[in-house]
Design a protein around this motif. Structure first.
Motif, PDB file in Angstrom:
ATOM      1  N   ALA A  38      -3.684  -0.021 -10.212  1.00  0.00           N
ATOM      2  CA  ALA A  38      -4.202  -1.343  -9.854  1.00  0.00           C
ATOM      3  C   ALA A  38      -3.369  -2.445 -10.508  1.00  0.00           C
ATOM      4  O   ALA A  38      -3.062  -3.473  -9.883  1.00  0.00           O
ATOM      5  CB  ALA A  38      -5.664  -1.458 -10.256  1.00  0.00           C
ATOM      6  N   TYR A  95       0.006  -2.648  -8.705  1.00  0.00           N
ATOM      7  CA  TYR A  95      -0.152  -3.347  -7.429  1.00  0.00           C
ATOM      8  C   TYR A  95      -0.164  -4.859  -7.658  1.00  0.00           C
ATOM      9  O   TYR A  95       0.554  -5.615  -6.977  1.00  0.00           O
ATOM     10  CB  TYR A  95      -1.448  -2.884  -6.770  1.00  0.00           C
ATOM     11  CG  TYR A  95      -1.693  -3.385  -5.372  1.00  0.00           C
ATOM     12  CD1 TYR A  95      -1.421  -2.577  -4.272  1.00  0.00           C
ATOM     13  CD2 TYR A  95      -2.215  -4.656  -5.136  1.00  0.00           C
ATOM     14  CE1 TYR A  95      -1.654  -3.021  -2.975  1.00  0.00           C
ATOM     15  CE2 TYR A  95      -2.445  -5.109  -3.848  1.00  0.00           C
ATOM     16  CZ  TYR A  95      -2.172  -4.290  -2.772  1.00  0.00           C
ATOM     17  OH  TYR A  95      -2.401  -4.738  -1.489  1.00  0.00           O
ATOM     18  N   ASP A 147       0.833  -1.208   0.000  1.00  0.00           N
ATOM     19  CA  ASP A 147       0.000   0.000   0.000  1.00  0.00           C
ATOM     20  C   ASP A 147       0.867   1.258   0.000  1.00  0.00           C
ATOM     21  O   ASP A 147       0.664   2.177  -0.808  1.00  0.00           O
ATOM     22  CB  ASP A 147      -0.903   0.031   1.237  1.00  0.00           C
ATOM     23  CG  ASP A 147      -2.093  -0.913   1.137  1.00  0.00           C
ATOM     24  OD1 ASP A 147      -2.315  -1.484   0.060  1.00  0.00           O
ATOM     25  OD2 ASP A 147      -2.791  -1.068   2.153  1.00  0.00           O
ATOM     26  N   MET A 195      -5.841   3.091  -6.318  1.00  0.00           N
ATOM     27  CA  MET A 195      -6.319   1.779  -6.755  1.00  0.00           C
ATOM     28  C   MET A 195      -7.533   1.879  -7.673  1.00  0.00           C
ATOM     29  O   MET A 195      -7.902   0.898  -8.329  1.00  0.00           O
ATOM     30  CB  MET A 195      -6.635   0.914  -5.538  1.00  0.00           C
ATOM     31  CG  MET A 195      -5.394   0.381  -4.833  1.00  0.00           C
ATOM     32  SD  MET A 195      -4.410  -0.747  -5.861  1.00  0.00           S
ATOM     33  CE  MET A 195      -5.428  -2.226  -5.824  1.00  0.00           C
TER      34      MET A 195
END
Length: 355
Positions: free
Chosen positions: A330, A333, A249, A324
């Motif tokens: 996204a 990640y 994160d 995100m």
């Protein structure tokens, strides 16, 4: 805390540049107070997570537990935020009046292995030199996805082999500098003196084991020796724990931020892969946790400081959630989460050998 011959407490100033580091400020400050740091000089720029507001509150807080905090806007007019700030820092009274200066980032923690585990103990173990350069050890993400508001040093315990990083035996350092160093200018990793300085005036400069640093590093004789030297045997008295990744994160938020040194710099997956080697476990810094926990509780006992810290934590999470929602982040990640925990050189070797 060590006392000087004059009977006054030794003044140690920590200097750092920050941008959107709000959730991590209190831990870094409390930890460095445990090491013996008496004063802090923060330069901030373009903060959107409350970092600057929290620093202003800390600078105005009179409690002795905090120490002296100076918070200034980064004076950079170009793109090299850190180096321009360090040039300005050398002229600040909080630096000029210091017995020692420690320049580091908020994700870097000086882990001292000797004596009472303070900076004065490290200085004594090294024989009271003018300069001590301490070698990095990069701590891996190790599969930690979620940002949580608890000490970073408690969450991340695995790293590369301390003496070998991505097939390199020479690893970067950060440096403690005594006030009488013949300074030309501060670098982010080490100070520099004039090339014309006579050899008999060269400073007494050691590594984190009290050994003299290599000659080419001392004189910055070539680019490869400016900020690194062989790591083997260099950490007997101290290690610089570098938590460059933290949680996935927080790494996402860091990517959006860029860094304090070059605006808009993107941390691609090479940076992540190089630092996400979890082959080695090191919990030695946990010796500080009981004192650190108590120190954090003391800092947060002030309701304004606690509220502003909470704002930083909330805004950090909100930024992660907003990122995100963007397909590119996204995908980043998911990509990072799926990567093998191998440094690039090792992964290439496994592929070449068909393993």
């Amino acid at each position: 805390m060590e006392i000087t011959e004059a009977g006054a407490k030794r003044r140690i100033t920590a200097v750092t540049c920050v941008k959107n580091e709000g959730p991590f400020l209190l831990e870094w400050m409390a930890f460095h107070r445990l090491l013996g740091v008496t004063d802090f000089l923060f330069y901030s720029n373009d903060c959107t997570d409350g970092t600057d507001t929290l620093l202003d509150a800390l600078a105005a807080d009179p409690r002795p537990e905090i120490g002296r905090v100076v918070h200034l806007p980064n004076p950079a007019e170009g793109r090299n935020y850190q180096m321009e700030a360090l040039k300005a820092a050398a002229k600040q009274p909080v630096v000029q009046e210091a017995d020692w200066v420690w320049i580091a980032d908020v994700d870097e923690f000086l882990n001292i292995h000797v004596g009472d585990h303070t900076i004065p103990a490290l200085i004594a173990a090294c024989g009271d030199p003018q300069v001590i350069s301490v070698t990095f050890q990069f701590f891996a993400n190790d599969g930690v996805a979620d940002f949580v508001d608890r000490p970073v040093i408690a969450q991340f315990t695995r790293s590369h082999n301390p003496d070998l990083w991505c097939a390199q035996t020479a690893i970067e350092v950060k440096t403690l500098v005594r006030g009488d160093f013949p300074l030309q200018y501060f670098g982010a990793h080490r100070p520099f003196f004039r090339k014309s300085l006579p050899e008999d005036k060269h400073p007494h400069w050691t590594d984190g084991s009290g050994r003299k640093v290599p000659g080419k590093f001392l004189t910055a004789a070539n680019p490869r020796r400016i900020r690194k030297f062989p790591a083997a045997g260099a950490r007997a008295y101290a290690t610089l724990n570098h938590y460059a990744l933290r949680s996935l994160d927080s790494y996402l938020v860091k990517n959006d931020r860029g860094d304090v040194n070059r605006e808009g710099r993107a941390f691609d997956d090479t940076y992540w892969r190089e630092r996400n080697d979890a082959a080695f476990e090191d919990r030695s810094i946990h010796r500080y946790l009981p004192q650190l926990t108590a120190a954090l509780e003391t800092l947060k006992a002030d309701p304004d400081i606690a509220r502003l810290h909470g704002d930083c934590v909330r805004l950090h999470r909100e930024k992660r959630d907003a990122l995100m929602q963007q397909p590119a982040y996204a995908q980043m990640y998911a990509h990072l989460a799926a990567l093998p925990a191998l440094p690039p050189g090792e992964a290439d070797l496994i592929e070449a050998l068909g393993l």
